[in-house]
Design a protein around this motif. Structure first.
Motif, PDB file in Angstrom:
ATOM      1  N   LEU A  28       0.851  -1.186   0.000  1.00  9.17           N
ATOM      2  CA  LEU A  28       0.000   0.000   0.000  1.00  9.17           C
ATOM      3  C   LEU A  28       0.886   1.234   0.000  1.00  9.17           C
ATOM      4  CD1 LEU A  28      -2.818   1.412   0.402  1.00  9.17           C
ATOM      5  CD2 LEU A  28      -2.352   1.276   2.863  1.00  9.17           C
ATOM      6  N   MET A  32       0.826   8.715   4.850  1.00 11.88           N
ATOM      7  CA  MET A  32       0.849   8.360   6.262  1.00 11.88           C
ATOM      8  C   MET A  32       1.304   9.528   7.126  1.00 11.88           C
ATOM      9  SD  MET A  32      -0.203   5.278   6.592  1.00 11.88           S
ATOM     10  CE  MET A  32      -1.269   5.315   5.169  1.00 11.88           C
ATOM     11  N   GLY A  40      -4.788   8.468   4.568  1.00 12.04           N
ATOM     12  CA  GLY A  40      -3.893   7.314   4.555  1.00 12.04           C
ATOM     13  C   GLY A  40      -4.170   6.338   5.683  1.00 12.04           C
ATOM     14  N   ARG A  41      -4.471   6.871   6.874  1.00 15.84           N
ATOM     15  CA  ARG A  41      -4.776   5.991   8.002  1.00 15.84           C
ATOM     16  C   ARG A  41      -6.023   5.154   7.707  1.00 15.84           C
ATOM     17  NH1 ARG A  41      -3.879  10.481  11.495  1.00 15.84           N
ATOM     18  NH2 ARG A  41      -6.143  10.593  11.831  1.00 15.84           N
ATOM     19  N   ARG A  44      -5.077   2.456   5.256  1.00 13.47           N
ATOM     20  CA  ARG A  44      -4.287   1.397   5.899  1.00 13.47           C
ATOM     21  C   ARG A  44      -5.188   0.487   6.735  1.00 13.47           C
ATOM     22  NH1 ARG A  44       0.492   3.316   9.649  1.00 13.47           N
ATOM     23  NH2 ARG A  44      -1.289   4.281  10.727  1.00 13.47           N
ATOM     24  N   ARG A  45      -6.109   1.085   7.485  1.00  6.35           N
ATOM     25  CA  ARG A  45      -7.020   0.294   8.315  1.00  6.35           C
ATOM     26  C   ARG A  45      -7.831  -0.677   7.451  1.00  6.35           C
ATOM     27  NH1 ARG A  45      -9.848   4.189   9.951  1.00  6.35           N
ATOM     28  NH2 ARG A  45      -8.383   4.796  11.591  1.00  6.35           N
ATOM     29  N   THR A  48      -5.327  -3.408   5.626  1.00  3.05           N
ATOM     30  CA  THR A  48      -4.748  -4.415   6.516  1.00  3.05           C
ATOM     31  C   THR A  48      -5.827  -5.335   7.082  1.00  3.05           C
ATOM     32  OG1 THR A  48      -4.827  -2.837   8.369  1.00  3.05           O
ATOM     33  CG2 THR A  48      -2.756  -3.017   7.145  1.00  3.05           C
ATOM     34  N   ASP A  53      -1.882  -7.381   9.053  1.00 10.49           N
ATOM     35  CA  ASP A  53      -1.154  -6.266   9.649  1.00 10.49           C
ATOM     36  C   ASP A  53       0.274  -6.129   9.130  1.00 10.49           C
ATOM     37  OD1 ASP A  53      -3.329  -5.555  11.168  1.00 10.49           O
ATOM     38  OD2 ASP A  53      -2.686  -6.709  12.944  1.00 10.49           O
ATOM     39  N   VAL A  57       3.285  -0.827   4.141  1.00  9.04           N
ATOM     40  CA  VAL A  57       2.610   0.455   3.955  1.00  9.04           C
ATOM     41  C   VAL A  57       3.688   1.527   3.832  1.00  9.04           C
ATOM     42  CG1 VAL A  57       1.004   2.140   4.916  1.00  9.04           C
ATOM     43  CG2 VAL A  57       0.618  -0.315   5.283  1.00  9.04           C
ATOM     44  N   ASP A  59       4.747   5.532   2.939  1.00  2.00           N
ATOM     45  CA  ASP A  59       4.220   6.896   2.984  1.00  2.00           C
ATOM     46  C   ASP A  59       4.620   7.666   1.726  1.00  2.00           C
ATOM     47  OD1 ASP A  59       3.262   9.371   3.736  1.00  2.00           O
ATOM     48  OD2 ASP A  59       4.776   9.724   5.290  1.00  2.00           O
TER      49      ASP A  59
END
Length: 332
Positions: A28, A32, A40-41, A44-45, A48, A53, A57, A59
């Motif tokens: 990804l 970030m 971005g958060r 990612r959530r 993942t 996890d 990821v 940035d």
């Protein structure tokens, strides 16, 4: 065709049984840090939750140089597919590097219309697959709704003079003109005023009962409140910019909004597609081009250029202060 059908069945069957971190080789790239860190958060959530996890990821800060560095990192790591790159400047910097390395990209939420078209100076395949709507999809959905449901209504088209507002106003008027529909009133208003009564009076004198607004939720709420105060029954409609936090004002029930549903998680959708493509025995880009993928929003296929065949934008009507999807038959 039989071989394609067998491949599809195999991919979908595999995806249903895959463990949480089945898609080794996915990465990804998303912001970030910086201005768009919250975006971005969220990505990612979602990603993942599907891919595990330990999904790499990287940035990109939504900026060109970090995005190019992120692309080089994925190439060195040997990743086979990239998810993300939601910001167009970052996408433009990273994509040529990833294309040269034959790494396909599931571009999440990038609305620019030409991302699946290779630049003139690029030789070779351009493995971009869009996951999300294009610029103009909201206006097309809104125009189709108005043409069906407002055909017998006197409607106006107004905008706030911004680039977004002007484009929505101009494009929807063109689309509706193709359907033999013309507004009874067109105007550009001054945004961010505490009172829009003069505009509301002009709308009332025009005979308009329905208004398409190229503006944000705050202005729409002020216009609606001023109309209610003088006893003028007005129905509003607009694009996703009308979906706003409560402090931007409450929109009246019945307001029509063309937008991606809040529960349509594009990053999760891309992660599911990546999982299915990586599970096939074909090169990832080839699997992406020929298969139909199971998603929470329905089957999705990409055309030869990488554009999806799924309608991401849906019509919503505000009920109890919240946008609720309108059934396809238009009955709210």
């Amino acid at each position: 065709m039989a071989a394609r059908a067998l491949l599809l069945a195999a991919i979908i069957a595999l995806s249903a049984a895959l463990p949480a971190r089945a898609a080794e080789g996915a990465a990804l790239i998303a912001p970030m840090s910086g201005t768009f860190e919250a975006l971005g958060r969220d990505m990612r959530r979602s990603a993942t939750a599907i891919l595990g996890d330990d999904l790499p990821v990287i940035d990109d800060r939504c900026e060109p140089e970090p995005a190019a560095a992120a692309a080089r990192d994925t190439i060195v790591a040997g990743d086979r597919i990239v998810i993300g790159l939601p910001c167009i400047d970052a996408f433009d910097a990273a994509m040529p590097l990833l294309a040269d390395a034959a790494i396909p990209v599931l571009a999440v939420g990038v609305r620019a219309p030409d991302i699946t078209t290779p630049p003139r100076d690029h030789d070779g395949p351009w493995p971009v697959f869009r996951v999300g709507p294009r610029t103009g999809d909201e206006v097309e959905a809104l125009a189709a709704y108005v043409a069906d449901d407002w055909r017998e209504e006197n409607f106006a088209v107004i905008d706030d003079g911004t680039l977004y507002g002007r484009e929505l106003s101009q494009n929807i008027r063109l689309m509706l003109a193709d359907r033999a529909l013309e507004p009874v009133f067109v105007d550009t208003y001054r945004p961010l005023l505490e009172n829009q009564t003069p505009l509301v009076r002009r709308l009332q004198r025009s005979g308009a009962t329905h208004v398409i607004i190229g503006g944000d939720a705050r202005d729409a709420a002020v216009i609606a409140a001023d109309a209610e105060r003088i006893g003028y029954d007005l129905t509003l409609a607009g694009g996703s910019i009308l979906i706003a936090p409560p402090d931007d004002g409450r929109l009246p029930d019945g307001t029509i909004i063309a937008a991606v549903p809040y529960d349509m998680d594009l990053a999760a959708m891309a992660a599911r597609i990546a999982t299915q493509a990586l599970a096939s025995d074909l090169p990832v880009a080839e699997a992406l081009r020929i298969a139909t993928f199971a998603t929470a929003a329905g089957p999705l296929s990409f055309d030869a250029t990488g554009e999806p065949d799924l309608d991401f934008v849906r019509i919503h009507a505000v009920r109890d202060g919240r946008p609720q999807p309108v059934p396809a038959n238009g009955d709210g």
